[in-house]
Design a protein around this motif. Structure first.
Motif, PDB file in Angstrom:
ATOM      1  N   GLU A 119       0.827  -1.210   0.000  1.00 12.98           N
ATOM      2  CA  GLU A 119       0.000   0.000   0.000  1.00 12.98           C
ATOM      3  C   GLU A 119       0.862   1.261   0.000  1.00 12.98           C
ATOM      4  N   GLN A 120       0.443   2.263  -0.770  1.00 11.60           N
ATOM      5  CA  GLN A 120       1.134   3.546  -0.749  1.00 11.60           C
ATOM      6  C   GLN A 120       0.610   4.377   0.409  1.00 11.60           C
ATOM      7  N   ILE A 121       1.498   5.189   0.988  1.00  9.47           N
ATOM      8  CA  ILE A 121       1.120   6.044   2.105  1.00  9.47           C
ATOM      9  C   ILE A 121       1.591   7.461   1.797  1.00  9.47           C
ATOM     10  N   SER A 122       0.670   8.418   1.935  1.00 10.35           N
ATOM     11  CA  SER A 122       1.027   9.827   1.784  1.00 10.35           C
ATOM     12  C   SER A 122       1.214  10.416   3.176  1.00 10.35           C
ATOM     13  N   VAL A 123       2.323  11.124   3.371  1.00  5.81           N
ATOM     14  CA  VAL A 123       2.623  11.747   4.655  1.00  5.81           C
ATOM     15  C   VAL A 123       2.463  13.255   4.474  1.00  5.81           C
ATOM     16  N   THR A 124       1.641  13.863   5.368  1.00  4.21           N
ATOM     17  CA  THR A 124       1.358  15.294   5.253  1.00  4.21           C
ATOM     18  C   THR A 124       1.744  16.033   6.524  1.00  4.21           C
ATOM     19  N   SER A 125       1.894  17.343   6.378  1.00  5.84           N
ATOM     20  CA  SER A 125       2.105  18.230   7.519  1.00  5.84           C
ATOM     21  C   SER A 125       1.271  19.473   7.255  1.00  5.84           C
ATOM     22  N   ASN A 126       0.356  19.757   8.157  1.00  4.50           N
ATOM     23  CA  ASN A 126      -0.578  20.879   7.993  1.00  4.50           C
ATOM     24  C   ASN A 126      -1.302  20.820   6.653  1.00  4.50           C
ATOM     25  N   GLY A 127      -1.652  19.622   6.241  1.00  6.48           N
ATOM     26  CA  GLY A 127      -2.393  19.438   4.999  1.00  6.48           C
ATOM     27  C   GLY A 127      -1.548  19.471   3.737  1.00  6.48           C
ATOM     28  N   LYS A 128      -0.255  19.717   3.877  1.00  4.09           N
ATOM     29  CA  LYS A 128       0.641  19.783   2.721  1.00  4.09           C
ATOM     30  C   LYS A 128       1.374  18.438   2.570  1.00  4.09           C
ATOM     31  N   LEU A 129       1.370  17.897   1.373  1.00  4.37           N
ATOM     32  CA  LEU A 129       2.027  16.617   1.116  1.00  4.37           C
ATOM     33  C   LEU A 129       3.546  16.761   1.267  1.00  4.37           C
ATOM     34  N   LEU A 130       4.123  15.916   2.116  1.00  2.00           N
ATOM     35  CA  LEU A 130       5.573  15.914   2.326  1.00  2.00           C
ATOM     36  C   LEU A 130       6.254  14.794   1.548  1.00  2.00           C
ATOM     37  N   ALA A 131       5.621  13.614   1.568  1.00  2.00           N
ATOM     38  CA  ALA A 131       6.251  12.455   0.946  1.00  2.00           C
ATOM     39  C   ALA A 131       5.204  11.397   0.655  1.00  2.00           C
ATOM     40  N   THR A 132       5.553  10.531  -0.279  1.00  2.00           N
ATOM     41  CA  THR A 132       4.743   9.357  -0.560  1.00  2.00           C
ATOM     42  C   THR A 132       5.627   8.140  -0.366  1.00  2.00           C
ATOM     43  N   ILE A 133       5.217   7.270   0.519  1.00  3.12           N
ATOM     44  CA  ILE A 133       5.953   6.042   0.806  1.00  3.12           C
ATOM     45  C   ILE A 133       5.343   4.953  -0.069  1.00  3.12           C
ATOM     46  N   THR A 134       6.168   4.319  -0.890  1.00  2.00           N
ATOM     47  CA  THR A 134       5.671   3.279  -1.795  1.00  2.00           C
ATOM     48  C   THR A 134       6.316   1.942  -1.467  1.00  2.00           C
ATOM     49  N   PRO A 135       5.649   0.859  -1.840  1.00  9.16           N
ATOM     50  CA  PRO A 135       6.242  -0.455  -1.591  1.00  9.16           C
ATOM     51  C   PRO A 135       7.504  -0.635  -2.425  1.00  9.16           C
ATOM     52  N   PRO A 136       8.443  -1.442  -1.950  1.00  8.15           N
ATOM     53  CA  PRO A 136       9.669  -1.670  -2.721  1.00  8.15           C
ATOM     54  C   PRO A 136       9.359  -2.437  -4.000  1.00  8.15           C
ATOM     55  N   GLU A 137      10.093  -2.110  -5.048  1.00 12.32           N
ATOM     56  CA  GLU A 137       9.922  -2.812  -6.316  1.00 12.32           C
ATOM     57  C   GLU A 137      10.732  -4.100  -6.302  1.00 12.32           C
ATOM     58  N   ASN A 138      10.151  -5.118  -6.852  1.00 15.03           N
ATOM     59  CA  ASN A 138      10.873  -6.358  -7.024  1.00 15.03           C
ATOM     60  C   ASN A 138      11.762  -6.160  -8.252  1.00 15.03           C
ATOM     61  N   GLN A 139      13.058  -6.040  -8.053  1.00 15.45           N
ATOM     62  CA  GLN A 139      13.975  -5.707  -9.143  1.00 15.45           C
ATOM     63  C   GLN A 139      13.977  -6.759 -10.235  1.00 15.45           C
ATOM     64  N   LYS A 140      13.818  -8.014  -9.860  1.00 11.12           N
ATOM     65  CA  LYS A 140      13.803  -9.068 -10.857  1.00 11.12           C
ATOM     66  C   LYS A 140      12.559  -8.946 -11.741  1.00 11.12           C
ATOM     67  N   GLN A 141      11.400  -8.701 -11.123  1.00 15.45           N
ATOM     68  CA  GLN A 141      10.167  -8.519 -11.890  1.00 15.45           C
ATOM     69  C   GLN A 141      10.261  -7.282 -12.772  1.00 15.45           C
ATOM     70  N   GLN A 142      10.822  -6.200 -12.248  1.00 20.77           N
ATOM     71  CA  GLN A 142      10.966  -4.962 -13.014  1.00 20.77           C
ATOM     72  C   GLN A 142      11.861  -5.186 -14.225  1.00 20.77           C
ATOM     73  N   ALA A 143      12.945  -5.922 -14.061  1.00 24.94           N
ATOM     74  CA  ALA A 143      13.849  -6.210 -15.183  1.00 24.94           C
ATOM     75  C   ALA A 143      13.144  -7.045 -16.241  1.00 24.94           C
ATOM     76  N   LYS A 144      12.347  -8.020 -15.815  1.00 19.76           N
ATOM     77  CA  LYS A 144      11.603  -8.851 -16.765  1.00 19.76           C
ATOM     78  C   LYS A 144      10.602  -8.006 -17.553  1.00 19.76           C
ATOM     79  N   LYS A 145       9.929  -7.064 -16.881  1.00 19.24           N
ATOM     80  CA  LYS A 145       8.991  -6.162 -17.558  1.00 19.24           C
ATOM     81  C   LYS A 145       9.698  -5.340 -18.623  1.00 19.24           C
TER      82      LYS A 145
END
Length: 76
Positions: free
Chosen positions: A24-50
């Protein structure tokens, strides 16, 4: 996507990193302003195959050892 405040993220960092690791992706905010989006790690082997699959759709195989229009000294 889940949105949380920075103070909640700091207080429960491990919990939210586990949530992101589960996919799941998570958005982190401060005072309603987006600071960061935390994303799941990519499977490098699957990404290379794609990427290889995408390249294979456009790839053309040719004779890569024959000279094109000049003589090679090694062939004389």
């Amino acid at each position: 996507m889940q949105t949380i405040n920075i103070s909640e993220f700091r207080a429960n960092l491990l919990k939210y990193l586990e949530v992101a690791n589960s996919g799941e992706q998570i958005s982190v905010t401060s005072n309603g302003k987006l600071l960061a989006t935390i994303t799941p790690p990519e499977n490098q082997k699957q990404q290379a195959k794609k990427q290889l699959k995408a390249l294979a759709t456009n790839a053309k195989l040719h004779d890569i050892t024959s000279p094109i229009d000049s003589d090679w000294d090694a062939l004389k």
